[in-house]
Structures are given as structure tokens and as C-alpha cells.
Design an enzyme around this catalytic site. Structure first.
Site, PDB file in Angstrom:
ATOM      1  N   GLU A  19      27.381  44.999 -40.983  1.00 32.68           N
ATOM      2  CA  GLU A  19      26.860  45.084 -39.363  1.00 32.68           C
ATOM      3  C   GLU A  19      27.385  46.512 -38.964  1.00 32.68           C
ATOM      4  O   GLU A  19      26.672  47.272 -38.168  1.00 32.68           O
ATOM      5  CB  GLU A  19      27.453  44.122 -38.609  1.00 32.68           C
ATOM      6  CG  GLU A  19      27.018  42.712 -38.919  1.00 32.68           C
ATOM      7  CD  GLU A  19      27.376  41.586 -38.100  1.00 32.68           C
ATOM      8  OE1 GLU A  19      26.599  41.038 -37.060  1.00 32.68           O
ATOM      9  OE2 GLU A  19      28.635  41.159 -38.019  1.00 32.68           O
ATOM     10  N   GLU A  34      28.659  34.783 -43.813  1.00 29.22           N
ATOM     11  CA  GLU A  34      29.119  33.786 -42.657  1.00 29.22           C
ATOM     12  C   GLU A  34      28.409  32.418 -42.702  1.00 29.22           C
ATOM     13  O   GLU A  34      29.295  31.512 -42.364  1.00 29.22           O
ATOM     14  CB  GLU A  34      28.058  34.451 -41.578  1.00 29.22           C
ATOM     15  CG  GLU A  34      28.674  35.734 -40.984  1.00 29.22           C
ATOM     16  CD  GLU A  34      28.418  37.023 -41.542  1.00 29.22           C
ATOM     17  OE1 GLU A  34      27.803  36.907 -42.715  1.00 29.22           O
ATOM     18  OE2 GLU A  34      28.687  38.091 -41.009  1.00 29.22           O
ATOM     19  N   GLY A  52      27.983  38.498 -35.747  1.00 27.35           N
ATOM     20  CA  GLY A  52      28.060  38.851 -34.273  1.00 27.35           C
ATOM     21  C   GLY A  52      28.397  40.166 -33.926  1.00 27.35           C
ATOM     22  O   GLY A  52      28.763  40.400 -32.713  1.00 27.35           O
TER      23      GLY A  52
HETATM   24  C1  1HE Z   1      41.035  39.236 -45.349  1.00 32.58           C
HETATM   25  C2  1HE Z   1      39.694  39.515 -45.197  1.00 32.58           C
HETATM   26  C3  1HE Z   1      39.062  39.063 -44.173  1.00 32.58           C
HETATM   27  C4  1HE Z   1      40.097  40.026 -47.178  1.00 32.58           C
HETATM   28  N1  1HE Z   1      39.727  38.591 -43.002  1.00 32.58           N
HETATM   29  N2  1HE Z   1      41.816  38.644 -44.247  1.00 32.58           N
HETATM   30  N3  1HE Z   1      34.520  38.302 -44.728  1.00 32.58           N
HETATM   31  C5  1HE Z   1      34.492  37.787 -45.816  1.00 32.58           C
HETATM   32  O1  1HE Z   1      34.206  36.490 -45.920  1.00 32.58           O
HETATM   33  C6  1HE Z   1      35.278  38.540 -47.050  1.00 32.58           C
HETATM   34  C7  1HE Z   1      36.428  37.948 -47.517  1.00 32.58           C
HETATM   35  N4  1HE Z   1      37.032  38.647 -48.334  1.00 32.58           N
HETATM   36  C8  1HE Z   1      36.878  38.595 -49.973  1.00 32.58           C
HETATM   37  O2  1HE Z   1      35.794  38.026 -50.281  1.00 32.58           O
HETATM   38  C9  1HE Z   1      37.483  39.608 -50.795  1.00 32.58           C
HETATM   39  O3  1HE Z   1      38.659  39.679 -50.051  1.00 32.58           O
HETATM   40  C10 1HE Z   1      36.894  40.835 -51.007  1.00 32.58           C
HETATM   41  C11 1HE Z   1      35.879  40.635 -52.054  1.00 32.58           C
HETATM   42  C12 1HE Z   1      36.395  41.729 -49.931  1.00 32.58           C
HETATM   43  C13 1HE Z   1      38.154  41.737 -51.847  1.00 32.58           C
HETATM   44  O4  1HE Z   1      38.611  41.056 -52.834  1.00 32.58           O
HETATM   45  P1  1HE Z   1      40.122  41.441 -53.386  1.00 32.58           P
HETATM   46  O5  1HE Z   1      40.386  40.526 -54.884  1.00 32.58           O
HETATM   47  O6  1HE Z   1      40.059  42.970 -53.676  1.00 32.58           O
HETATM   48  O7  1HE Z   1      40.996  41.139 -52.352  1.00 32.58           O
HETATM   49  P2  1HE Z   1      41.783  39.918 -51.783  1.00 32.58           P
HETATM   50  O8  1HE Z   1      42.791  39.503 -52.601  1.00 32.58           O
HETATM   51  O9  1HE Z   1      40.674  38.647 -51.660  1.00 32.58           O
HETATM   52  O10 1HE Z   1      42.442  40.132 -50.216  1.00 32.58           O
HETATM   53  C14 1HE Z   1      43.298  40.960 -50.297  1.00 32.58           C
HETATM   54  C15 1HE Z   1      43.994  40.556 -48.768  1.00 32.58           C
HETATM   55  O11 1HE Z   1      43.157  40.764 -47.821  1.00 32.58           O
HETATM   56  C16 1HE Z   1      44.321  38.997 -48.685  1.00 32.58           C
HETATM   57  O12 1HE Z   1      45.421  39.038 -47.902  1.00 32.58           O
HETATM   58  P3  1HE Z   1      46.927  38.555 -48.575  1.00 32.58           P
HETATM   59  O13 1HE Z   1      47.712  38.631 -47.343  1.00 32.58           O
HETATM   60  O14 1HE Z   1      46.742  37.338 -49.361  1.00 32.58           O
HETATM   61  O15 1HE Z   1      47.227  39.931 -49.117  1.00 32.58           O
HETATM   62  C17 1HE Z   1      42.967  38.487 -48.079  1.00 32.58           C
HETATM   63  O16 1HE Z   1      43.249  37.278 -47.448  1.00 32.58           O
HETATM   64  C18 1HE Z   1      42.796  39.653 -46.861  1.00 32.58           C
HETATM   65  N5  1HE Z   1      41.339  39.632 -46.656  1.00 32.58           N
HETATM   66  N6  1HE Z   1      39.279  39.914 -46.647  1.00 32.58           N
HETATM   67  C19 1HE Z   1      41.075  38.402 -43.589  1.00 32.58           C
HETATM   68  N7  1HE Z   1      37.511  39.199 -44.108  1.00 32.58           N
HETATM   69  C20 1HE Z   1      31.543  39.789 -35.759  1.00 32.58           C
HETATM   70  S1  1HE Z   1      30.987  38.384 -36.740  1.00 32.58           S
HETATM   71  C21 1HE Z   1      31.259  39.099 -38.435  1.00 32.58           C
HETATM   72  C22 1HE Z   1      31.414  37.885 -39.576  1.00 32.58           C
HETATM   73  C23 1HE Z   1      31.844  38.357 -40.849  1.00 32.58           C
HETATM   74  O17 1HE Z   1      32.229  39.338 -40.920  1.00 32.58           O
HETATM   75  S2  1HE Z   1      31.954  37.046 -41.906  1.00 32.58           S
HETATM   76  C24 1HE Z   1      32.570  37.847 -43.409  1.00 32.58           C
HETATM   77  C25 1HE Z   1      34.201  37.819 -43.595  1.00 32.58           C
END
Ligand code: 1HE
Length: 262
Positions: A114, A134, A142
Site C-alpha cells: 500500500e 490480509e 487499511g
Molecule cells: C513482524 C511482521 C509484521 C515480520 N508484524 N512483526 N504482514 C504479514 O502478514 C507479513 C508477515 N511477515 C512475514 O511473512 C515474514 O516475516 C517475511 C516474509 C516478511 C520475512 O520473513 P523472514 O523469515 O525474513 O523473517 P521472520 O523471521 O518471519 O520475521 C523476523 C521478525 O520480524 C520476527 O520477529 P521476532 O521477534 O520473532 O524476531 C517477526 O515476528 C517480525 N515480523 N513481519 C509484526 N508484519 C493498514 S492495513 C495493512 C494490513 C497488512 O499489512 S497485513 C500484512 C501483514
């Protein structure tokens, strides 16, 4: 200003360009309230200090979207306010005074997509992947995606991406119109800077018209759009920059357009 707006967003002014870095790589640059506000401050500063701006992500990913850990704690009304705040911040990018180019790599996901859609030019590295998960997270876009992403790639493709949560490659995204340039890994930032430097050379009134008239005309009827186009066309023509640039062309002081190299 040439220092971090906050630790989560870096800001550097270089030769009239603002370089804005999402700087939460350990959380894959997920957007929490703090990052959103720091981005807002950076965008506001850029509008005053720069002629164009580039937004990029520190680390291997552009942006993993909304910070889900913060979001899960929010009340219904706080979620509404949060979304409206993103709208305001992203509107400031799309309809401000200067062009924004985004350099994309790794995850360009949810709110990250976005954010990218609010910019004016998108450059993606081959490593980039686009997704709207989402639906699988039980939420909805959002950050303006239902308007900007659907207009960029088409409502049906966005619906497919949201229903299936699938990842889309940069090559596919370029075919869909979601990005304009696909470059080898490690080259998106340099390409984005090059494009921003070119856009920064345009007459300010032309850039203002491109950024502010085009999206509004898109929302008008054809009849109203053509009328506003005529006014905008006359306004830009009446500036001293236009007179000077047109004279430069007529007196053969400017480079000619050439066919693309690729
Ligand atoms: C996060 C987030 C996040 C990573 N919020 N903490 N977004 C998503 O659904 C995408 C979610 N993220 C992923 O699928 C993966 O993290 C990635 C593909 C982006 C990267 O993978 P990777 O293996 O390099 O990293 P990781 O081990 O998954 O994440 C590293 C850390 O970042 C880990 O935290 P830690 O404390 O365990 O080290 C993750 O929890 C954290 N992390 N992404 C919070 N999104 C206004 S409306 C918009 C609505 C949306 O955007 S929905 C999509 C949300």
C-alpha cells in the site's frame, strides 16, 4: 536536516533529493505507530527541503506491512483511527509537492505494498515479492490499498491476491502495471535515485500538476477531466519556466529525445 527522524526511519538530503529509509530491519520494516509517525515527519521534511524523494527499506526487505503485534492489541475505534492516519500519511506522499520513487526488494507485503502504491514510480529488484495476506490474517487492507492497489493492478487481480494470499513476482507485477522497472538484486536504490534525479529536474509547476491533477482527473467524469486538463495545461504554460524551456528547445539548446536503448 540530515539525520534520523527517529531511529526507525532514516533521512538524508543529497543534492536536493531526500533519501528516506524504513529502518526496522529486525522486524522486516513492519509499520508500527512509531514508524508511521517517523515516516510522516520524513515526508513532511522532504516536501520542504527536497525536489524529489526516494523511499527504501533497510535490510533484505522493503516492508512486511502492518505491525501485527501492535495491531492485535488495538480496540475497534483505535484501528479505525490508525487506518485513517495511514491514509493521511500516504496521501501526503501521493498528492504532495514532490515526486516519490520507491526502491523495492524482498517482502512488499500488505501495508508495504500500500505504501509503495502511494509513490509515483516503483522500481523492484528481482528478489522482491508482492503479497496481500490480509485475508489469511483475518483483516482487510487499511492503508489505501482498496483504492490505490486496485487501480494500479486492477480490482480483479487484487481480489485474487487477497483471496489466495499468493506471492507475485516482480516480472508478473511489471506486466500487471504494479511496478515500472525490474532490476537485478542490489540495484533498486541506485535506479530509484537516478529516476528521482531526472524527475527533480522538471519544472516545479509541471510536477505539481502531474502529482495533483492526474489522480483527481482520474476520479472525474471525462467531461470534467478534460476541462480541468485544459486549465492545468494553460496554467503550466503561463509560467516563466515553461517559456524558458520552450525557447531552449526552439533555439536548439536542449538534447533531443532518443529511442530507448533496451
Ligand atoms: C513482524 C511482521 C509484521 C515480520 N508484524 N512483526 N504482514 C504479514 O502478514 C507479513 C508477515 N511477515 C512475514 O511473512 C515474514 O516475516 C517475511 C516474509 C516478511 C520475512 O520473513 P523472514 O523469515 O525474513 O523473517 P521472520 O523471521 O518471519 O520475521 C523476523 C521478525 O520480524 C520476527 O520477529 P521476532 O521477534 O520473532 O524476531 C517477526 O515476528 C517480525 N515480523 N513481519 C509484526 N508484519 C493498514 S492495513 C495493512 C494490513 C497488512 O499489512 S497485513 C500484512 C501483514
Amino acid at each position: 536536516m540530515d539525520e534520523p527522524i527517529d531511529q526507525v526511519v532514516s533521512y538524508h538530503l543529497r543534492d536536493g533529493l531526500a533519501l528516506i529509509g524504513l529502518n526496522r530491519p529486525t522486524k522486516r520494516n513492519a509499520i508500527n505507530d512509531r514508524l508511521a509517525e517517523a515516516l510522516h515527519s520524513a515526508v513532511e521534511a522532504a516536501q520542504v527541503e527536497a525536489k524529489a524523494a526516494v523511499i527504501y527499506g533497510e535490510g533484505a526487505h522493503f516492508c512486511a506491512g502492518l505491525d501485527l503485534s501492535e495491531h492485535v492489541e488495538k480496540s475497534l475505534i483505535a484501528a479505525v483511527h490508525g487506518s485513517r492516519r495511514w491514509h493521511k500519511i500516504f496521501d501526503g506522499i501521493e498528492r504532495g509537492c514532490i515526486p516519490f520513487v520507491v526502491a523495492l526488494k524482498g517482502a512488499v507485503v500488505g501495508g508495504g505494498f500500500e505504501l509503495a502504491a502511494a509513490a509515483h514510480v516503483r522500481v523492484a529488484e528481482e528478489s522482491a515479492f508482492f503479497a496481500l495476506p490480509e485475508g489469511t490474517r483475518g483483516i482487510f487492507v487499511g492503508g489505501g490499498g482498496s483504492v490505490r492497489v486496485s487501480r494500479l493492478i486492477g480490482a480483479q487481480r487484487m481480489t485474487d491476491m487477497m483471496l489466495t494470499g499468493r506471492s507475485v513476482s516482480p516480472v508478473q507485477m511489471e506486466q500487471w502495471g504494479g511496478v515500472s522497472y525490474v532490476v537485478p538484486d542490489g540495484e533498486a536504490l541506485a535506479k530509484a535515485i537516478e529516476l528521482a534525479q531526472v524527475a527533480a529536474q522538471n519544472a516545479p509547476m509541471s510536477n505539481y500538476a502531474i502529482l495533483n491533477a492526474l489522480p483527481r482527473i482520474r476520479d472525474m467524469s471525462s467531461e470534467d477531466g478534460l476541462f480541468v486538463e485544459s486549465l492545468m495545461s494553460a496554467l503550466t504554460s503561463a509560467t516563466p519556466e515553461a517559456a524558458e524551456r520552450l525557447r531552449d528547445f526552439l533555439e536548439k539548446r536542449t538534447a533531443k529525445l532518443t529511442a530507448p536503448k533496451d
